[in-house]
Write an enzyme that holds these catalytic residues in place. Structure first.
Site, PDB file in Angstrom:
ATOM      1  N   ASP A 113       0.909  -1.071  -0.057  1.00 40.69           N
ATOM      2  CA  ASP A 113      -0.064   0.211  -0.053  1.00 40.69           C
ATOM      3  C   ASP A 113       1.077   1.165  -0.067  1.00 40.69           C
ATOM      4  O   ASP A 113       1.431   1.712   0.926  1.00 40.69           O
ATOM      5  CB  ASP A 113      -0.825  -0.126   1.072  1.00 40.69           C
ATOM      6  CG  ASP A 113      -1.862   0.917   1.146  1.00 40.69           C
ATOM      7  OD1 ASP A 113      -2.005   1.977   0.120  1.00 40.69           O
ATOM      8  OD2 ASP A 113      -2.716   1.283   2.233  1.00 40.69           O
ATOM      9  N   GLN A 151      -6.416   7.330  -5.565  1.00 38.95           N
ATOM     10  CA  GLN A 151      -6.101   8.325  -7.071  1.00 38.95           C
ATOM     11  C   GLN A 151      -5.024   8.944  -6.995  1.00 38.95           C
ATOM     12  O   GLN A 151      -4.217   9.101  -7.978  1.00 38.95           O
ATOM     13  CB  GLN A 151      -7.531   8.709  -7.276  1.00 38.95           C
ATOM     14  CG  GLN A 151      -7.377   9.683  -8.513  1.00 38.95           C
ATOM     15  CD  GLN A 151      -8.777  10.471  -8.812  1.00 38.95           C
ATOM     16  OE1 GLN A 151      -9.942  10.069  -8.505  1.00 38.95           O
ATOM     17  NE2 GLN A 151      -8.524  11.247  -9.447  1.00 38.95           N
ATOM     18  N   PHE A 152      -4.848   9.755  -5.707  1.00 39.73           N
ATOM     19  CA  PHE A 152      -3.807  10.671  -5.786  1.00 39.73           C
ATOM     20  C   PHE A 152      -2.615   9.973  -5.618  1.00 39.73           C
ATOM     21  O   PHE A 152      -1.495  10.459  -6.490  1.00 39.73           O
ATOM     22  CB  PHE A 152      -3.954  11.474  -4.339  1.00 39.73           C
ATOM     23  CG  PHE A 152      -3.118  12.457  -4.338  1.00 39.73           C
ATOM     24  CD1 PHE A 152      -2.586  13.627  -5.175  1.00 39.73           C
ATOM     25  CD2 PHE A 152      -2.067  12.400  -3.172  1.00 39.73           C
ATOM     26  CE1 PHE A 152      -1.542  14.546  -4.832  1.00 39.73           C
ATOM     27  CE2 PHE A 152      -1.027  13.321  -2.921  1.00 39.73           C
ATOM     28  CZ  PHE A 152      -0.824  14.377  -3.862  1.00 39.73           C
ATOM     29  N   GLU A 153      -2.292   9.013  -5.083  1.00 42.09           N
ATOM     30  CA  GLU A 153      -1.159   7.987  -5.081  1.00 42.09           C
ATOM     31  C   GLU A 153      -0.890   7.565  -6.409  1.00 42.09           C
ATOM     32  O   GLU A 153       0.165   7.454  -7.070  1.00 42.09           O
ATOM     33  CB  GLU A 153      -1.211   7.117  -4.125  1.00 42.09           C
ATOM     34  CG  GLU A 153      -1.263   7.657  -2.562  1.00 42.09           C
ATOM     35  CD  GLU A 153      -1.797   6.799  -1.424  1.00 42.09           C
ATOM     36  OE1 GLU A 153      -1.608   7.006  -0.244  1.00 42.09           O
ATOM     37  OE2 GLU A 153      -2.472   5.677  -2.039  1.00 42.09           O
ATOM     38  N   THR A 186      -8.030   2.290  -4.646  1.00 43.50           N
ATOM     39  CA  THR A 186      -8.895   2.011  -3.691  1.00 43.50           C
ATOM     40  C   THR A 186      -9.984   2.979  -3.738  1.00 43.50           C
ATOM     41  O   THR A 186     -10.916   2.576  -2.814  1.00 43.50           O
ATOM     42  CB  THR A 186      -8.078   1.674  -2.369  1.00 43.50           C
ATOM     43  OG1 THR A 186      -7.344   3.037  -2.333  1.00 43.50           O
ATOM     44  CG2 THR A 186      -7.161   0.707  -2.447  1.00 43.50           C
ATOM     45  N   ALA A 228     -18.272   9.956   7.571  1.00 40.68           N
ATOM     46  CA  ALA A 228     -17.722   9.758   8.788  1.00 40.68           C
ATOM     47  C   ALA A 228     -16.109   9.607   8.377  1.00 40.68           C
ATOM     48  O   ALA A 228     -15.889   9.044   7.019  1.00 40.68           O
ATOM     49  CB  ALA A 228     -18.071   8.685   9.614  1.00 40.68           C
ATOM     50  N   THR A 233      -8.904   2.181   7.256  1.00 42.42           N
ATOM     51  CA  THR A 233      -9.566   1.300   6.394  1.00 42.42           C
ATOM     52  C   THR A 233      -8.809   1.045   5.113  1.00 42.42           C
ATOM     53  O   THR A 233      -8.811  -0.081   4.437  1.00 42.42           O
ATOM     54  CB  THR A 233     -10.703   2.252   5.683  1.00 42.42           C
ATOM     55  OG1 THR A 233     -10.220   3.621   5.485  1.00 42.42           O
ATOM     56  CG2 THR A 233     -11.871   2.618   6.588  1.00 42.42           C
ATOM     57  N   ASP A 235      -5.465   0.114   5.433  1.00 40.08           N
ATOM     58  CA  ASP A 235      -4.861  -1.060   6.028  1.00 40.08           C
ATOM     59  C   ASP A 235      -5.545  -2.314   5.956  1.00 40.08           C
ATOM     60  O   ASP A 235      -5.064  -3.212   5.536  1.00 40.08           O
ATOM     61  CB  ASP A 235      -4.451  -0.734   7.335  1.00 40.08           C
ATOM     62  CG  ASP A 235      -3.372   0.815   7.638  1.00 40.08           C
ATOM     63  OD1 ASP A 235      -2.783   0.821   6.663  1.00 40.08           O
ATOM     64  OD2 ASP A 235      -3.722   1.276   8.518  1.00 40.08           O
TER      65      ASP A 235
END
Length: 312
Positions: A113, A151-153, A186, A228, A233, A235
């Site tokens: 990740d 998306q950003f990563e 993700t 919220a 999440t 991980d």
């Protein structure tokens, strides 16, 4: 007797709550995996609280721990799982360890990740030092078999912006060309026909069929947003993708459906409990929003599919 499947998980640890290794270990154990956890940090709680205390493992200490495993001939693994890292030398040591473990077992699968940052209100920002990005691009991603960027990563790693599904698929192809056979974005803010209250998951898997030719499987999932802020999440997502791709190695659609459905069940249970604790009209606190992992044991073991994937 089922064959033992052993995972080396190098992630953060908190005493209270569920992030990093705490979010990965219990679910993977429930699904029958042996987990050997290296805690890259040991904190009292995650950093979304007003206060936290603890210690950070440095690269020399990581090397020393691995050396202990190696000297006892205990460095045979089926999977490596890594997440959030803040330190360049620590990340470089992780790369060295994964390379050595792949020499020990050429079939080892590295699930990474690549935690770099995220988008808020459409604007992306990094929450790790910028000097980690070239290490991820040049060393970590080429070594990985499965990656789970947001998306950003994915944009940072590929050097390309994503404004459409077509651009996302091109970015995933670029990430495949860097090394990994499985790429799952993700979360993304691409438009959904179901409305603005949905986020999009996109997955791409490259496989060889028995004849030796390359087969691509692409999937998309439209997931309703939960109002919220949860921590851990990502991980949990990476850990569950490891588990379900292991159990369904040639079916990314099913692996992603089981992964996302597990998260759905855990988050629904968490938000219901948090709202009950907070009381009517009160926003739940970080403590109340800690993932209800133990209470979700049955959903983790056998998740009812509540979110379907579309094959592209």
């Amino acid at each position: 007797m089922e064959e033992e499947c052993r995972v080396l998980s190098i992630q953060s640890h908190v005493i209270r709550g569920y992030v990093g290794n705490r979010a990965a270990t219990f679910p993977l154990q429930v699904l029958g995996f042996e987990i050997d956890a290296v805690n890259s940090v040991q904190f009292s709680n995650h950093t979304g609280y007003a206060h936290w205390k603890g210690q950070v493992l440095n690269s020399d200490e990581l090397q020393e721990l691995y050396e202990g495993l190696r000297l006892n001939n205990m460095n045979k693994y089926d999977y490596v799982l890594t997440g959030y890292t803040r330190d360049k030398s620590f990340l470089a040591m992780v790369v060295d360890i994964v390379q050595e473990l792949k020499q020990q077992n050429p079939r080892l699968v590295y699930v990474c990740d690549p935690v770099l940052g995220d988008k808020w209100d459409g604007e992306g920002s990094m929450y790790v030092p910028e000097d980690l990005l070239p290490v991820y691009k040049e060393k970590v991603v080429p070594l990985a078999d499965i990656i789970t960027p947001n998306q950003f990563e994915a944009e940072l790693l590929s050097g390309r912006k994503i404004h459409s599904q077509e651009e996302a698929l091109r970015v995933m192809d670029m990430l495949h060309s860097m090394g990994p056979d499985t790429v799952v974005i993700t979360s993304s803010d691409l438009p959904s026909p179901q409305g603005s209250n949905y986020l999009i998951v996109l997955g791409s898997q490259r496989r060889r069929n028995p004849a030796g030719s390359v087969v691509m499987e692409r999937i998309r999932m439209d997931i309703r947003k939960v109002d919220a802020v949860f921590v851990g999440t990502g991980d949990l997502f990476a850990a569950m993708l490891l588990a379900w791709t292991h159990k369904h190695p040639n079916n990314l659609k099913v692996a992603c459906e089981k992964t996302v459905s597990t998260l759905h069940h855990v988050l629904q249970r968490t938000i219901q409990c948090a709202k009950a604790q907070a009381g009517e009209g009160v926003r739940p606190s970080p403590m109340q929003l800690e993932l209800r992992m133990v209470q979700s044991k049955r959903d983790i073991e056998d998740p009812e599919i509540v979110v379907q994937a579309t094959v592209l």
